[in-house]
Design a protein around this motif. Sequence first.
Motif, PDB file in Angstrom:
ATOM      1  N   GLU A  52       0.843  -1.189   0.000  1.00 22.59           N
ATOM      2  CA  GLU A  52       0.000   0.000   0.000  1.00 22.59           C
ATOM      3  C   GLU A  52       0.885   1.249   0.000  1.00 22.59           C
ATOM      4  OE1 GLU A  52      -4.185   1.099   2.106  1.00 22.59           O
ATOM      5  OE2 GLU A  52      -2.508   0.701   3.465  1.00 22.59           O
ATOM      6  N   LYS A  53       0.526   2.212  -0.822  1.00 21.14           N
ATOM      7  CA  LYS A  53       1.257   3.474  -0.900  1.00 21.14           C
ATOM      8  C   LYS A  53       0.330   4.582  -0.403  1.00 21.14           C
ATOM      9  CE  LYS A  53       5.120   2.228  -3.206  1.00 21.14           C
ATOM     10  NZ  LYS A  53       6.513   2.554  -2.803  1.00 21.14           N
ATOM     11  N   PHE A  95      -0.278   8.331   0.919  1.00 22.07           N
ATOM     12  CA  PHE A  95       0.256   9.693   0.880  1.00 22.07           C
ATOM     13  C   PHE A  95      -0.543  10.549   1.849  1.00 22.07           C
ATOM     14  CE2 PHE A  95       0.075  13.994  -1.221  1.00 22.07           C
ATOM     15  CZ  PHE A  95       1.372  14.362  -0.901  1.00 22.07           C
ATOM     16  N   SER A 155       0.382   7.991 -11.078  1.00 17.99           N
ATOM     17  CA  SER A 155       0.616   7.961  -9.635  1.00 17.99           C
ATOM     18  C   SER A 155       0.535   6.526  -9.134  1.00 17.99           C
ATOM     19  CB  SER A 155      -0.432   8.816  -8.915  1.00 17.99           C
ATOM     20  OG  SER A 155      -0.318   8.669  -7.508  1.00 17.99           O
ATOM     21  N   ASN A 156       1.402   6.187  -8.171  1.00 17.97           N
ATOM     22  CA  ASN A 156       1.335   4.867  -7.543  1.00 17.97           C
ATOM     23  C   ASN A 156       0.694   4.923  -6.163  1.00 17.97           C
ATOM     24  OD1 ASN A 156       3.365   6.155  -6.148  1.00 17.97           O
ATOM     25  ND2 ASN A 156       4.847   4.479  -6.288  1.00 17.97           N
ATOM     26  N   VAL A 157       0.079   6.045  -5.842  1.00 17.37           N
ATOM     27  CA  VAL A 157      -0.565   6.233  -4.537  1.00 17.37           C
ATOM     28  C   VAL A 157      -1.855   5.412  -4.476  1.00 17.37           C
ATOM     29  CG1 VAL A 157      -1.713   7.909  -3.047  1.00 17.37           C
ATOM     30  CG2 VAL A 157       0.432   8.512  -4.188  1.00 17.37           C
ATOM     31  N   THR A 158      -2.014   4.648  -3.413  1.00 20.49           N
ATOM     32  CA  THR A 158      -3.221   3.831  -3.245  1.00 20.49           C
ATOM     33  C   THR A 158      -4.220   4.448  -2.266  1.00 20.49           C
ATOM     34  OG1 THR A 158      -2.153   2.527  -1.503  1.00 20.49           O
ATOM     35  CG2 THR A 158      -1.991   1.712  -3.769  1.00 20.49           C
ATOM     36  N   ASP A 204       3.514  13.398   4.964  1.00 25.36           N
ATOM     37  CA  ASP A 204       4.538  13.338   3.922  1.00 25.36           C
ATOM     38  C   ASP A 204       4.755  14.665   3.217  1.00 25.36           C
ATOM     39  OD1 ASP A 204       4.796  10.452   4.208  1.00 25.36           O
ATOM     40  OD2 ASP A 204       2.818  10.351   3.261  1.00 25.36           O
ATOM     41  N   THR A 227       4.017  10.580  -6.781  1.00 22.61           N
ATOM     42  CA  THR A 227       4.506   9.207  -6.672  1.00 22.61           C
ATOM     43  C   THR A 227       5.330   9.072  -5.404  1.00 22.61           C
ATOM     44  OG1 THR A 227       6.492   9.667  -7.993  1.00 22.61           O
ATOM     45  CG2 THR A 227       4.549   8.841  -9.173  1.00 22.61           C
ATOM     46  N   LEU A 228       5.341   7.871  -4.860  1.00 21.43           N
ATOM     47  CA  LEU A 228       6.099   7.573  -3.654  1.00 21.43           C
ATOM     48  C   LEU A 228       7.148   6.507  -3.972  1.00 21.43           C
ATOM     49  CD1 LEU A 228       3.139   7.304  -1.089  1.00 21.43           C
ATOM     50  CD2 LEU A 228       4.469   9.329  -1.694  1.00 21.43           C
ATOM     51  N   ASP A 229       8.391   6.757  -3.578  1.00 17.74           N
ATOM     52  CA  ASP A 229       9.461   5.785  -3.801  1.00 17.74           C
ATOM     53  C   ASP A 229       9.274   4.564  -2.906  1.00 17.74           C
ATOM     54  OD1 ASP A 229      10.486   7.571  -5.583  1.00 17.74           O
ATOM     55  OD2 ASP A 229      12.037   8.335  -4.208  1.00 17.74           O
TER      56      ASP A 229
END
Length: 533
Positions: free
Chosen positions: A32-33, A35, A225-228, A251, A531-533
């Motif tokens: 899970e990502k 933000f 975006s990879n944010v969930t 964040d 996006t989150l690394d």
Amino acid sequence: MRLTLLVSTALTALLVAAAPAAAQAPAPTAPEKVFRYAYRVDPASLDPHALAETFTLSWLGQVYEPLVGRGKNLELVPALAEKWEQVDPTTWRFHLRKGVKFADGTPFTADDVVFSLQRVKKDGSDMAYTVASVTDIKKVDDHTVDLVMAKPNPILPVQITSTYIMSKDWAEKNGATAPASVKAKVENFASTNANGTGAFKIDTRQAGVRTVLVPNPNWWGDKTSNVTKVIFTPIQADATRVAALLSGEVDMVYPVPQQDAARIDGSGNAKVLKGAELRTMFLNMDQKRDELHTSDVKGKNPFKDKRVRQAIYQAIDMEAIKDRIMGGTSHVAGTMIAPGINGYDAKLDSRTAPYDPKAAKQLLTDAGYPDGFSFTMDCSNDRYVNDERICQAIVGMLGRVGLKVNLNAQTRSKYFEKVLARDTSFAMLGWQPLSYDAHSTLQDTMNTPEGKIGTYNIGNYSNPKIDELTQKIEVEVDPAKRNALIFEAMMLSKDDYSHIPLHQAGIAWGVRKGVNAVLRSDDSLELKWVTLD
């Protein structure tokens, strides 16, 4: 013995054949990502037509979409309209994107566009000025809409980039066919619920406390975006907001006070993204009432006298505000439009008259107020960067030339309710044209208020020549001629001290390491690019 061996062999083969299926592990799920971010206030309403406030519209832009959008450099990009064209001088045709659905699964069609733009023009809408030139909205077919005007308007596409489209079916089912005006304290289902076509949808919301957004599975766009999950928290206090970033509780935070930027950059866990705002902060003076409201002057209105307006201008040390309050990051404004706004001219961007308290006192004496006079200043205390501190400084500066100013600093909800009702004598306001074009500043903050025009001209300034030029600017297609008209209108405003431009603030976002966000000069965070690394 042979039978036993055969049965045993067959059973073994059966077990071996079945083993892969029995032992197969469930497919691994992507981590899970989440933000988490914080801004100083909460959206004023979830109704996309309720308030023309930059943050509220920016926030709602994650859920709702316009026909024409903005890219990473504020360039025009297709949104719900794939393309647009002028089929004749007074008609703009928009070809709508096919296969789009609202978050609830309802198909998006031309009926939703016609409904939404008609809703925008209704009483209670704070967005009516964006389509003020539109006289008719016609459905050509399910995916084509014509916007018809009484006269040519070459800039219509740039005027509607924050004019969001709602679901006609959803609004009708939930009794939200009319805008829920923030300034009139009206609420309906759309005030607290949302159903858009945007990249995200609202999962849960506790107004003023926390809102959770999740990706909209029906979104038509490229999912970069990879944010969930997104968790938004309003945190008003600057120190608390910065502490939340440094502790890892969130964040990203914005705005970041200038005095905290170095601490964030030196933390090793976060950094500050910096830019310059397109919003101009300025002062409004009531120039309509025959007797100034909340003043000890009776029977007349001092702000109708240009000498008084100039005295106020020359009493304000804008460089001191820049250095002592804005940390040296603001740009002192000589005009009502910022660098980066279409129509900006650097030749206008300098003080009309110097800071000179002695000259200000003489102007007040010449106008018949040698001992000054009193009035109330309205100011927000949670909307703009350092808003209350700026107002406090201005009160002190005006006091030194004999003007006795009572500061009324309020939360932005009470402030907007008061000033948009024009229940004000003197107020500080910020304006960033949604079109990023000078015409918006002229039409919406300087044009004589009439109908849906001059909505944010809260001082009721009126100059027929500026009104005439504003109309010409809207229809002029030649860029050189258009810029000349803008220059003329802005120069008239400067010479008349119609308003008092102060500055454009710097933009500062604090982000933790591993967070990638696009900083735009409109100070708008687009979750679809995070996006989150």
